[in-house]
Design an enzyme around this catalytic site. Structure first.
Site, PDB file in Angstrom:
ATOM      1  N   LYS A   1       0.830  -1.209   0.000  1.00 50.32           N
ATOM      2  CA  LYS A   1       0.000   0.000   0.000  1.00 50.32           C
ATOM      3  C   LYS A   1       0.863   1.258   0.000  1.00 50.32           C
ATOM      4  O   LYS A   1       0.519   2.247  -0.643  1.00 50.32           O
ATOM      5  CB  LYS A   1      -0.971  -0.006   1.184  1.00 50.32           C
TER       6      LYS A   1
ATOM      7  N   LYS B   1     -10.287  -4.149  -3.917  1.00 52.03           N
ATOM      8  CA  LYS B   1     -11.113  -2.954  -4.137  1.00 52.03           C
ATOM      9  C   LYS B   1     -10.312  -1.839  -4.782  1.00 52.03           C
ATOM     10  O   LYS B   1     -10.849  -1.025  -5.519  1.00 52.03           O
ATOM     11  CB  LYS B   1     -11.585  -2.382  -2.787  1.00 52.03           C
TER      12      LYS B   1
ATOM     13  N   LYS C   1      -4.570 -11.114  -5.760  1.00 48.71           N
ATOM     14  CA  LYS C   1      -5.922 -11.213  -5.214  1.00 48.71           C
ATOM     15  C   LYS C   1      -6.829 -10.121  -5.794  1.00 48.71           C
ATOM     16  O   LYS C   1      -6.358  -9.044  -6.173  1.00 48.71           O
ATOM     17  CB  LYS C   1      -5.893 -11.137  -3.684  1.00 48.71           C
TER      18      LYS C   1
END
Ligand code: AQP
Length: 341
Positions: free
Chosen positions: A122, A205, A202
């Protein structure tokens, strides 16, 4: 391994889990976590939370966050979280989460946080900040503030949950027994639903490409388009082999979860089905499976949902306050105002 069996209300164990309102909820969130949330309401004291404090660890728009918190709450109700059987609330409305997070941060090593792979991913995308770095400590506090015994999550949360377990043990051994060491509940199939465009990562969102995911509120034609464009491989055989055939295996997982049939039986039945037809079959199963959720979502009223969330927050505050009294005492704080003398 955690067994979830029917128990008497009086000796029920507690489950806790959270979801970030960072974007639209996809079938990975649903199959990896939310379906278990709904199932666990029957045998456990279930506590579920829209973890909005976590959502501000990446750049965001406050106006959009305000809307997406409410939409996330509505979607949780639409998938079957029942406020009559579960405690449901917004994390930011229960200040004990942040208080315990601070306390736990004082027994967290920087080395443990430096090893967190999600922070690195992130931070590379969105830029780093202290909140993003200490995100797993707040997640540990979310779980421990309710003395939860088990946490239903997808397998991307395993490393964070390990830290929560470690902090519970560390706190107990330093200050005296306080927290159960929480177990992870992850489904056998669906613990990690993969991106439709890159089946080695994966479904997420925050992926920039919307074609990588199917949202719970997507229209049927959008769902069909997403599956039509799903990446498979250059062979022709439908076979379950996540290493060599990650795209096809991901589609088999999704079909299995939406039809209730085993992956093996589906692979057998579809062995020589053409990829195009197989993708269309998966799409139809998903369209059908998501239809009641879309209908339930549309029927929910914003104001009514806000009221449910306020009631949940008040109940959660009371509960967390009860748990925090003994935590504060163990750390050397006196909970009674004006008693310092
Ligand atoms: N692809 C997935 N397969 C199975 N489970 C998944 N979860 C997330 N992605 C998958 C599980 O969904 C729950 C809620 O996730 P979250 O909102 O806390 O954040 P996340 O894990 O970071 O989910 P996303 O979708 O990837 O969001 P962004 O892109 O914002 O990071 C968790 O239990 C998670 O395991």
């Amino acid at each position: 391994m955690f067994f979830f069996e029917e128990t008497k209300v009086s000796d029920r164990k507690t489950v806790f889990s959270g979801i970030q309102p960072t974007g639209d909820i996809h079938i990975g969130n649903y199959l990896g976590a939310l379906r278990n949330w709904v199932k666990l309401q029957d045998g456990f004291d279930a506590i579920y939370c829209v973890v909005d404090l976590h959502a501000i660890t990446v750049p965001y728009d406050p106006v959009a966050l305000h809307r997406s918190r409410l939409d996330t709450a509505k979607l949780l109700l639409a998938v079957g979280v029942d406020p009559g059987r579960s405690l449901l609330y917004f994390q930011s409305q229960v200040p004990q989460h942040a208080e315990l997070s601070w306390m736990l941060s004082t027994i967290t090593s920087l080395g443990a946080l430096n090893r967190m792979t999600q922070f690195k991913e992130k931070a590379n995308k969105a830029g780093e900040n202290l909140g993003l770095f200490s995100y797993p400590v707040l997640m540990a506090a979310d779980i421990l503030v309710h003395k939860a015994h088990a946490v239903p999550v997808g397998d991307d949360q395993t490393q964070h949950l390990e830290l929560a377990r470690d902090l519970a043990e560390r706190f107990n051994s330093r200050f005296g027994d306080e927290f159960p060491v929480p177990e992870q509940i992850t489904p056998d199939v669906g613990a990690r639903i993969m991106s439709l465009k890159d089946p080695t990562s994966k479904m997420s969102k925050s992926d920039d490409d919307v074609n990588t995911r199917v949202l719970l509120l997507d229209e049927p034609d959008t769902i069909r388009r997403r599956f039509k464009g799903a990446v498979t491989d250059s062979e022709t055989e439908i076979r379950y082999d996540p290493e060599k055939k990650p795209g096809v295996s991901n589609l088999l997982d999704i079909l299995s979860l939406f039809t209730g049939r085993s992956v093996d039986a589906l692979a057998q039945d579809n062995r020589s089905t053409q990829y195009g037809h197989f993708k269309a079959t998966v799409a139809e199963a998903v369209v059908e499976g998501l239809s009641p959720i879309r209908t339930a979502f549309k029927a929910l009223d914003d104001e009514e949902v806000s009221r449910i969330m306020v009631k949940g927050a008040l109940d959660a505050r009371m509960r967390a306050e009860g748990e925090m009294a003994s935590v504060r005492k163990k750390l050397g704080f006196d909970a009674r105002l004006g008693s310092e003398g």
